[in-house]
Design a protein around this motif. Structure first.
Motif, PDB file in Angstrom:
ATOM      1  N   TRP A   1       9.688  -0.686   1.471  1.00 51.23           N
ATOM      2  CA  TRP A   1       8.270  -1.211   1.215  1.00 51.23           C
ATOM      3  C   TRP A   1       8.809  -2.443   0.219  1.00 51.23           C
ATOM      4  O   TRP A   1       9.330  -2.225  -0.841  1.00 51.23           O
ATOM      5  CB  TRP A   1       7.757  -0.108   0.566  1.00 51.23           C
ATOM      6  N   ASN A   2       8.104  -3.587   0.303  1.00 52.34           N
ATOM      7  CA  ASN A   2       8.262  -4.789  -0.508  1.00 52.34           C
ATOM      8  C   ASN A   2       7.211  -4.545  -1.576  1.00 52.34           C
ATOM      9  O   ASN A   2       6.251  -4.395  -1.265  1.00 52.34           O
ATOM     10  CB  ASN A   2       7.992  -5.939  -0.021  1.00 52.34           C
ATOM     11  N   LEU A   3       7.484  -4.583  -2.799  1.00 50.55           N
ATOM     12  CA  LEU A   3       6.345  -4.365  -3.966  1.00 50.55           C
ATOM     13  C   LEU A   3       5.867  -5.822  -4.228  1.00 50.55           C
ATOM     14  O   LEU A   3       6.633  -6.901  -4.452  1.00 50.55           O
ATOM     15  CB  LEU A   3       7.205  -3.853  -5.139  1.00 50.55           C
ATOM     16  N   ASP A   4       4.470  -5.887  -4.316  1.00 51.67           N
ATOM     17  CA  ASP A   4       3.717  -7.011  -4.535  1.00 51.67           C
ATOM     18  C   ASP A   4       3.036  -6.783  -5.763  1.00 51.67           C
ATOM     19  O   ASP A   4       3.206  -6.078  -6.480  1.00 51.67           O
ATOM     20  CB  ASP A   4       2.760  -7.431  -3.409  1.00 51.67           C
ATOM     21  N   LEU A   5       2.462  -7.744  -6.015  1.00 49.88           N
ATOM     22  CA  LEU A   5       1.859  -7.571  -7.710  1.00 49.88           C
ATOM     23  C   LEU A   5       0.756  -6.500  -7.882  1.00 49.88           C
ATOM     24  O   LEU A   5       0.652  -5.947  -8.631  1.00 49.88           O
ATOM     25  CB  LEU A   5       1.139  -9.001  -7.973  1.00 49.88           C
ATOM     26  N   PRO A   6      -0.002  -6.354  -6.665  1.00 49.00           N
ATOM     27  CA  PRO A   6      -1.072  -5.041  -6.891  1.00 49.00           C
ATOM     28  C   PRO A   6      -0.106  -3.572  -6.873  1.00 49.00           C
ATOM     29  O   PRO A   6      -0.329  -2.641  -7.715  1.00 49.00           O
ATOM     30  CB  PRO A   6      -1.808  -5.091  -5.664  1.00 49.00           C
ATOM     31  N   SER A   7       0.951  -3.714  -6.024  1.00 50.10           N
ATOM     32  CA  SER A   7       2.096  -2.497  -6.274  1.00 50.10           C
ATOM     33  C   SER A   7       2.622  -2.389  -7.745  1.00 50.10           C
ATOM     34  O   SER A   7       2.767  -1.241  -8.150  1.00 50.10           O
ATOM     35  CB  SER A   7       2.923  -2.596  -5.384  1.00 50.10           C
ATOM     36  N   ILE A   8       2.937  -3.411  -8.404  1.00 53.23           N
ATOM     37  CA  ILE A   8       3.578  -3.342  -9.651  1.00 53.23           C
ATOM     38  C   ILE A   8       2.163  -2.966 -10.738  1.00 53.23           C
ATOM     39  O   ILE A   8       2.721  -2.210 -11.655  1.00 53.23           O
ATOM     40  CB  ILE A   8       4.160  -4.831  -9.994  1.00 53.23           C
ATOM     41  N   ALA A   9       1.222  -3.409 -10.206  1.00 50.78           N
ATOM     42  CA  ALA A   9       0.095  -2.983 -11.254  1.00 50.78           C
ATOM     43  C   ALA A   9      -0.186  -1.473 -10.853  1.00 50.78           C
ATOM     44  O   ALA A   9      -0.658  -0.779 -11.914  1.00 50.78           O
ATOM     45  CB  ALA A   9      -1.416  -3.781 -10.829  1.00 50.78           C
ATOM     46  N   GLY A  10      -0.073  -0.889  -9.815  1.00 55.36           N
ATOM     47  CA  GLY A  10      -0.110   0.528  -9.654  1.00 55.36           C
ATOM     48  C   GLY A  10       1.038   1.089 -10.575  1.00 55.36           C
ATOM     49  O   GLY A  10       0.850   2.445 -11.014  1.00 55.36           O
ATOM     50  N   ILE A  11       2.261   0.713 -10.564  1.00 61.76           N
ATOM     51  CA  ILE A  11       3.228   1.167 -11.423  1.00 61.76           C
ATOM     52  C   ILE A  11       2.878   1.328 -12.879  1.00 61.76           C
ATOM     53  O   ILE A  11       2.835   2.381 -13.349  1.00 61.76           O
ATOM     54  CB  ILE A  11       4.718   0.668 -11.204  1.00 61.76           C
ATOM     55  N   LEU A  12       2.213   0.322 -13.345  1.00 57.92           N
ATOM     56  CA  LEU A  12       1.789  -0.013 -14.660  1.00 57.92           C
ATOM     57  C   LEU A  12       0.752   1.361 -14.844  1.00 57.92           C
ATOM     58  O   LEU A  12       0.458   1.901 -15.906  1.00 57.92           O
ATOM     59  CB  LEU A  12       1.187  -0.990 -15.117  1.00 57.92           C
ATOM     60  N   ALA A  13      -0.348   1.540 -13.954  1.00 58.51           N
ATOM     61  CA  ALA A  13      -1.443   2.338 -13.863  1.00 58.51           C
ATOM     62  C   ALA A  13      -0.674   3.613 -14.015  1.00 58.51           C
ATOM     63  O   ALA A  13      -1.155   4.666 -14.756  1.00 58.51           O
ATOM     64  CB  ALA A  13      -2.375   2.203 -12.791  1.00 58.51           C
ATOM     65  N   THR A  14       0.437   3.901 -13.252  1.00 56.85           N
ATOM     66  CA  THR A  14       1.167   5.273 -13.142  1.00 56.85           C
ATOM     67  C   THR A  14       1.631   5.654 -14.509  1.00 56.85           C
ATOM     68  O   THR A  14       1.475   6.629 -15.056  1.00 56.85           O
ATOM     69  CB  THR A  14       2.120   5.156 -12.292  1.00 56.85           C
ATOM     70  N   ILE A  15       2.257   4.620 -15.236  1.00 58.69           N
ATOM     71  CA  ILE A  15       2.843   4.912 -16.464  1.00 58.69           C
ATOM     72  C   ILE A  15       1.714   5.252 -17.348  1.00 58.69           C
ATOM     73  O   ILE A  15       1.777   6.227 -18.191  1.00 58.69           O
ATOM     74  CB  ILE A  15       3.404   3.533 -16.930  1.00 58.69           C
ATOM     75  N   GLY A  16       0.520   4.520 -17.430  1.00 52.55           N
ATOM     76  CA  GLY A  16      -0.372   4.731 -18.403  1.00 52.55           C
ATOM     77  C   GLY A  16      -1.166   6.171 -18.039  1.00 52.55           C
ATOM     78  O   GLY A  16      -1.338   7.249 -18.847  1.00 52.55           O
ATOM     79  N   THR A  17      -1.390   6.719 -16.844  1.00 48.49           N
ATOM     80  CA  THR A  17      -1.693   8.152 -16.556  1.00 48.49           C
ATOM     81  C   THR A  17      -0.705   9.035 -17.002  1.00 48.49           C
ATOM     82  O   THR A  17      -0.642  10.051 -17.513  1.00 48.49           O
ATOM     83  CB  THR A  17      -1.949   8.155 -15.093  1.00 48.49           C
ATOM     84  N   GLY A  18       0.566   8.576 -16.754  1.00 44.64           N
ATOM     85  CA  GLY A  18       1.866   9.566 -17.186  1.00 44.64           C
ATOM     86  C   GLY A  18       1.824   9.879 -18.608  1.00 44.64           C
ATOM     87  O   GLY A  18       1.931  10.948 -19.007  1.00 44.64           O
ATOM     88  N   VAL A  19       1.691   8.810 -19.388  1.00 43.59           N
ATOM     89  CA  VAL A  19       1.710   8.688 -20.899  1.00 43.59           C
ATOM     90  C   VAL A  19       0.583   9.697 -21.470  1.00 43.59           C
ATOM     91  O   VAL A  19       0.762  10.651 -22.311  1.00 43.59           O
ATOM     92  CB  VAL A  19       1.722   7.541 -21.389  1.00 43.59           C
ATOM     93  N   ASP A  20      -0.584   9.496 -20.976  1.00 41.87           N
ATOM     94  CA  ASP A  20      -1.882  10.340 -21.302  1.00 41.87           C
ATOM     95  C   ASP A  20      -1.626  11.683 -20.920  1.00 41.87           C
ATOM     96  O   ASP A  20      -1.851  12.323 -21.789  1.00 41.87           O
ATOM     97  CB  ASP A  20      -2.881   9.718 -20.266  1.00 41.87           C
ATOM     98  N   GLN A  21      -1.117  12.231 -19.747  1.00 40.78           N
ATOM     99  CA  GLN A  21      -0.745  13.489 -19.428  1.00 40.78           C
ATOM    100  C   GLN A  21       0.337  14.055 -20.461  1.00 40.78           C
ATOM    101  O   GLN A  21       0.279  15.147 -20.721  1.00 40.78           O
ATOM    102  CB  GLN A  21      -0.341  13.724 -17.903  1.00 40.78           C
ATOM    103  N   GLN A  22       1.517  13.309 -20.774  1.00 37.70           N
ATOM    104  CA  GLN A  22       2.376  13.762 -21.636  1.00 37.70           C
ATOM    105  C   GLN A  22       1.885  13.813 -23.116  1.00 37.70           C
ATOM    106  O   GLN A  22       2.550  14.989 -23.696  1.00 37.70           O
ATOM    107  CB  GLN A  22       3.707  12.694 -21.437  1.00 37.70           C
ATOM    108  N   ILE A  23       0.928  13.015 -23.190  1.00 41.63           N
ATOM    109  CA  ILE A  23       0.548  13.294 -24.741  1.00 41.63           C
ATOM    110  C   ILE A  23      -0.338  14.711 -24.810  1.00 41.63           C
ATOM    111  O   ILE A  23      -0.422  15.428 -25.814  1.00 41.63           O
ATOM    112  CB  ILE A  23      -0.530  11.941 -25.221  1.00 41.63           C
TER     113      ILE A  23
END
Length: 176
Positions: free
Chosen positions: A76-98
């Protein structure tokens, strides 16, 4: 995608240099790495535990590697929205880890196992909410929304099934 009920007339087509696209991707990845580092510093300032901060950073980076590994596996080739999805995942993950960190630091009236059980319940509830909100984007989305939705769904699912239990175990070991 041709799914609009109207005939579209193309007025103008522009070509963007691949160098500009590479620069956008580089800047997005730099922003993601900077965000993870900034969160690590804030977590360290809040909890005053270097091990907990490093565990959070390690878990966040591992989620990114899981997503990128999955994308490479399926070609799968990552495009800009996919990279934005990775950033959203990081944000969600950090929230849950806190949430997990806060539960681990709660009053010692309950055992660590019970506190982690409560934290995982909150994490699973947040996961279910995020998943339900992303599914309409996947089903109804065209192009850009679909890439964002798929990447975020893969990321939060990997986080809940792999990273959160591992992070909870790391924090349990640090706290004991």
């Amino acid at each position: 995608t041709g799914s609009l009920p109207y005939k579209l007339t193309i007025v103008k087509l522009d070509t963007i240099s691949p160098n500009l696209g590479e620069e956008f991707i580089y800047l997005l990845l730099l922003a993601g790495a900077s965000a993870i580092l900034a969160v690590g510093i804030i977590v360290f300032a809040r909890y005053r535990k270097i091990k907990a901060s490093l565990a959070l950073l390690f878990t966040s980076f591992s989620e990114v590697f899981i997503i990128l590994g999955f994308a490479a596996l399926v070609g799968w080739n990552l495009d800009l929205p996919s990279i934005a999805g990775i950033l959203a995942t990081i944000g969600t993950g950090v929230d849950q880890q806190i949430i997990i960190l806060d539960e681990a630091r709660r009053a010692r009236t309950a055992s660590m196992r019970e506190r982690m059980k409560r934290a995982i319940f909150v994490v699973m509830s947040a996961y279910a909410t995020a998943l339900v909100s992303l599914l309409p984007l996947y089903w109804a989305g065209a192009g850009l929304f679909k890439g964002f939705a798929i990447t975020t769904i893969i990321g939060i699912t990997a986080g809940v099934l792999i990273s959160r239990p591992a992070f909870a175990e790391m924090i349990r070991k640090i706290e004991e």
